[in-house]
Design an enzyme around this catalytic site. Sequence first.
Site, short mmCIF file in Angstrom:
data_model
loop_
_atom_site.label_atom_id
_atom_site.label_comp_id
_atom_site.label_asym_id
_atom_site.label_seq_id
_atom_site.Cartn_x
_atom_site.Cartn_y
_atom_site.Cartn_z
N ALA A 8 -13.79 -81.39 86.86
CA ALA A 8 -13.27 -82.33 87.94
C ALA A 8 -13.55 -82.12 89.46
CB ALA A 8 -11.67 -82.68 87.50
N GLY A 9 -14.57 -81.36 89.48
CA GLY A 9 -14.88 -81.02 91.00
C GLY A 9 -15.55 -82.17 91.89
N ARG A 82 -24.52 -74.45 93.96
CA ARG A 82 -25.26 -73.44 94.80
C ARG A 82 -24.73 -73.48 96.36
NH1 ARG A 82 -31.42 -75.52 96.26
NH2 ARG A 82 -31.03 -77.75 95.88
N ARG A 88 -31.20 -73.48 92.52
CA ARG A 88 -30.42 -74.14 91.46
C ARG A 88 -30.51 -72.95 90.31
NH1 ARG A 88 -33.11 -78.57 93.44
NH2 ARG A 88 -31.81 -80.39 94.04
N ASN A 95 -23.41 -70.44 84.85
CA ASN A 95 -23.45 -71.84 84.26
C ASN A 95 -23.81 -71.98 82.61
OD1 ASN A 95 -22.26 -72.78 86.56
ND2 ASN A 95 -24.27 -73.84 87.13
N SER A 119 -24.96 -80.10 85.12
CA SER A 119 -24.69 -78.75 85.80
C SER A 119 -26.17 -78.13 85.86
CB SER A 119 -23.91 -77.80 84.70
OG SER A 119 -22.58 -78.54 84.41
N ASN A 120 -26.40 -77.42 86.80
CA ASN A 120 -27.61 -76.67 87.24
C ASN A 120 -27.81 -75.27 86.73
OD1 ASN A 120 -29.27 -78.47 88.60
ND2 ASN A 120 -27.75 -78.53 90.31
N ASP A 148 -32.90 -87.74 92.26
CA ASP A 148 -34.16 -87.54 93.08
C ASP A 148 -34.91 -88.60 93.39
OD1 ASP A 148 -33.21 -84.82 92.68
OD2 ASP A 148 -34.79 -84.79 90.97
N ARG A 151 -32.97 -90.42 96.36
CA ARG A 151 -33.38 -89.83 97.54
C ARG A 151 -34.89 -89.96 98.20
NH1 ARG A 151 -30.81 -84.27 95.60
NH2 ARG A 151 -28.57 -84.62 96.28
N HIS A 175 -35.84 -80.77 87.90
CA HIS A 175 -35.07 -80.84 88.98
C HIS A 175 -34.58 -79.68 89.73
CE1 HIS A 175 -31.41 -82.64 91.27
NE2 HIS A 175 -30.74 -81.67 90.57
N1 LIG Z 1 -28.18 -82.39 88.19
C1 LIG Z 1 -27.78 -82.99 89.28
O1 LIG Z 1 -28.44 -83.74 89.91
C2 LIG Z 1 -26.87 -82.33 90.17
C3 LIG Z 1 -26.20 -82.95 91.26
C4 LIG Z 1 -25.15 -82.29 91.87
C5 LIG Z 1 -24.71 -81.24 91.41
N2 LIG Z 1 -25.09 -80.44 90.14
C6 LIG Z 1 -24.56 -79.30 89.66
O2 LIG Z 1 -23.14 -79.74 88.72
C7 LIG Z 1 -22.34 -78.70 88.96
C8 LIG Z 1 -21.12 -79.11 89.55
O3 LIG Z 1 -21.19 -79.38 90.89
P1 LIG Z 1 -19.63 -79.68 91.81
O4 LIG Z 1 -20.22 -79.72 93.19
O5 LIG Z 1 -19.09 -80.45 91.25
O6 LIG Z 1 -19.15 -78.12 91.72
P2 LIG Z 1 -17.34 -78.12 91.97
O7 LIG Z 1 -17.26 -76.48 92.05
O8 LIG Z 1 -16.96 -78.89 92.81
O9 LIG Z 1 -16.88 -78.47 90.53
C9 LIG Z 1 -17.27 -77.90 89.16
C10 LIG Z 1 -15.81 -77.83 88.49
O10 LIG Z 1 -16.02 -76.96 87.27
C11 LIG Z 1 -14.98 -76.57 86.70
N3 LIG Z 1 -15.15 -75.67 85.67
C12 LIG Z 1 -15.78 -74.45 85.80
N4 LIG Z 1 -15.71 -73.96 84.42
C13 LIG Z 1 -15.27 -74.85 83.72
C14 LIG Z 1 -14.93 -74.83 82.29
N5 LIG Z 1 -15.32 -73.73 81.49
N6 LIG Z 1 -14.43 -76.18 81.69
C15 LIG Z 1 -14.06 -77.09 82.49
N7 LIG Z 1 -14.22 -76.92 84.03
C16 LIG Z 1 -14.96 -76.18 84.48
C17 LIG Z 1 -14.39 -75.96 88.11
O11 LIG Z 1 -13.11 -75.48 87.94
C18 LIG Z 1 -14.84 -77.01 89.05
O12 LIG Z 1 -13.45 -77.84 89.24
C19 LIG Z 1 -23.01 -77.84 89.88
O13 LIG Z 1 -23.74 -76.71 88.71
C20 LIG Z 1 -24.11 -78.21 90.56
O14 LIG Z 1 -25.46 -77.39 90.73
C21 LIG Z 1 -26.19 -81.06 89.42
O1 LIG Z 2 -28.85 -79.49 95.23
C1 LIG Z 2 -28.21 -79.11 94.31
O2 LIG Z 2 -27.91 -77.86 94.25
C2 LIG Z 2 -27.22 -79.81 93.62
C3 LIG Z 2 -27.85 -81.11 92.98
O3 LIG Z 2 -29.07 -80.55 92.12
C4 LIG Z 2 -28.75 -82.05 93.96
O4 LIG Z 2 -29.87 -82.28 93.79
O5 LIG Z 2 -27.91 -82.24 94.92
#
Ligand SMILES: NC(=O)c1ccc[n+]([C@@H]2O[C@H](COP(=O)([O-])OP(=O)(O)OC[C@H]3O[C@@H](n4cnc5c(N)ncnc54)[C@H](O)[C@@H]3O)[C@@H](O)[C@H]2O)c1
Ligand SMILES: O=C(O)C[C@H](O)C(=O)O
Length: 311
Positions: A8-9, A82, A88, A95, A119-120, A148, A151, A175
């Site tokens: 829920a981040g 990150r 990533r 992760n 998740s990354n 992507d 963007r 990605h």
């Molecule tokens: N694929 C994409 O395009 C993309 C884009 C943005 C972010 N991301 C990735 O998404 C992930 C989350 O990013 P964010 O900015 O929301 O991070 P964040 O830290 O704001 O949120 C992550 C949440 O995961 C929770 N968490 C951790 N372990 C857990 C578990 N076992 N069970 C349930 N919840 C758990 C944490 O408590 C936290 O609230 C990162 O790995 C980031 O790199 C990917």
């Molecule tokens: O850049 C990152 O680490 C998060 C995500 O994959 C993004 O592209 O925004």
Amino acid sequence: MKVTVVGAGNVGASCADVISYRGIASEVVLLDIKEGFAEGKAMDLMQCATNTGFNTQITGVTNDYSKTANSNVVVITSGIPRKPGMTREELIGINAGIVKSVAENVLKFSPEAIIVVVSNPMDTMTYLTLKATGLPKNRIIGMGGALDSSRFRYYLSKALDKPSNDVSAMVIGGHGDTTMIPLTRLASYNGIPVSEFLSKEELEKVAADTMVGGATLTGLLGTSAWYAPGASVAYLVDSILNDQKKMIACSVLLEGEYGQNDICLGVPCIIGKNGIEQILPINLDENEKALLAKSADAVRNMNADLKSVLA
Ligand SMILES: NC(=O)c1ccc[n+]([C@@H]2O[C@H](COP(=O)([O-])OP(=O)(O)OC[C@H]3O[C@@H](n4cnc5c(N)ncnc54)[C@H](O)[C@@H]3O)[C@@H](O)[C@H]2O)c1
Ligand SMILES: O=C(O)C[C@H](O)C(=O)O
């Protein structure tokens, strides 16, 4: 229709926000491991309902997977993001364990769900989810290409000085900062190739800016981005739940397509109620083919690090 968002981040809450605001699902469950956090995010989001006018029921739970039962779609955003200066790929150590246990838990209560992995490092986490769950490939979708590509369209629209909704363009490949492949040759401004308006140098800069788009935002924000990622997940979920059959670049298991096997990589897909309904074959030129092969090699190297998690 019910959607569970694990984590829920920043990205998870942003995605829940867009899903509810746009009425994409009737029910959203936010689940987080941090005590009370998802409950707080859900309450805050629900207090938007009267001012923004949505009817989606958003619930927050602390690690209680029973509340996620019978979800149609589960989005996995749990894990660490990150920090400036990181790639990533450096997130894999923490992760991978989180994503694997989350995927196993959600399936206990939603055995028919389509899983969207965020998740990354996303392509590797998608591959891990597929291997750990044994689900058919149409039900495991990695979200990266939608973001992507948005963007890419943003940077093209800035270079063209035209609205981004008039620009059509796609990014395939991994990605990652060095594995993305913005398909500049196929990008258009209202159907007209962008090369009619922009020089080779300008287009190279747009592609380079796109590839490090996530890193640029991480440098500015101190953590990675969330609004466009959340909106990109919602766009994908909308195409699934409403069977829109949109063409979206997604990370999917390749079994011979694009000359690749046993790897999840971003390619154009048709997304509908069954998840990945088709992997679209598009004719790449020799340079694009070489870039895709190089991208696949890098992702495959990363996947090799999953051995201990998958053992
Ligand atoms: N694929 C994409 O395009 C993309 C884009 C943005 C972010 N991301 C990735 O998404 C992930 C989350 O990013 P964010 O900015 O929301 O991070 P964040 O830290 O704001 O949120 C992550 C949440 O995961 C929770 N968490 C951790 N372990 C857990 C578990 N076992 N069970 C349930 N919840 C758990 C944490 O408590 C936290 O609230 C990162 O790995 C980031 O790199 C990917
Ligand atoms: O850049 C990152 O680490 C998060 C995500 O994959 C993004 O592209 O925004």
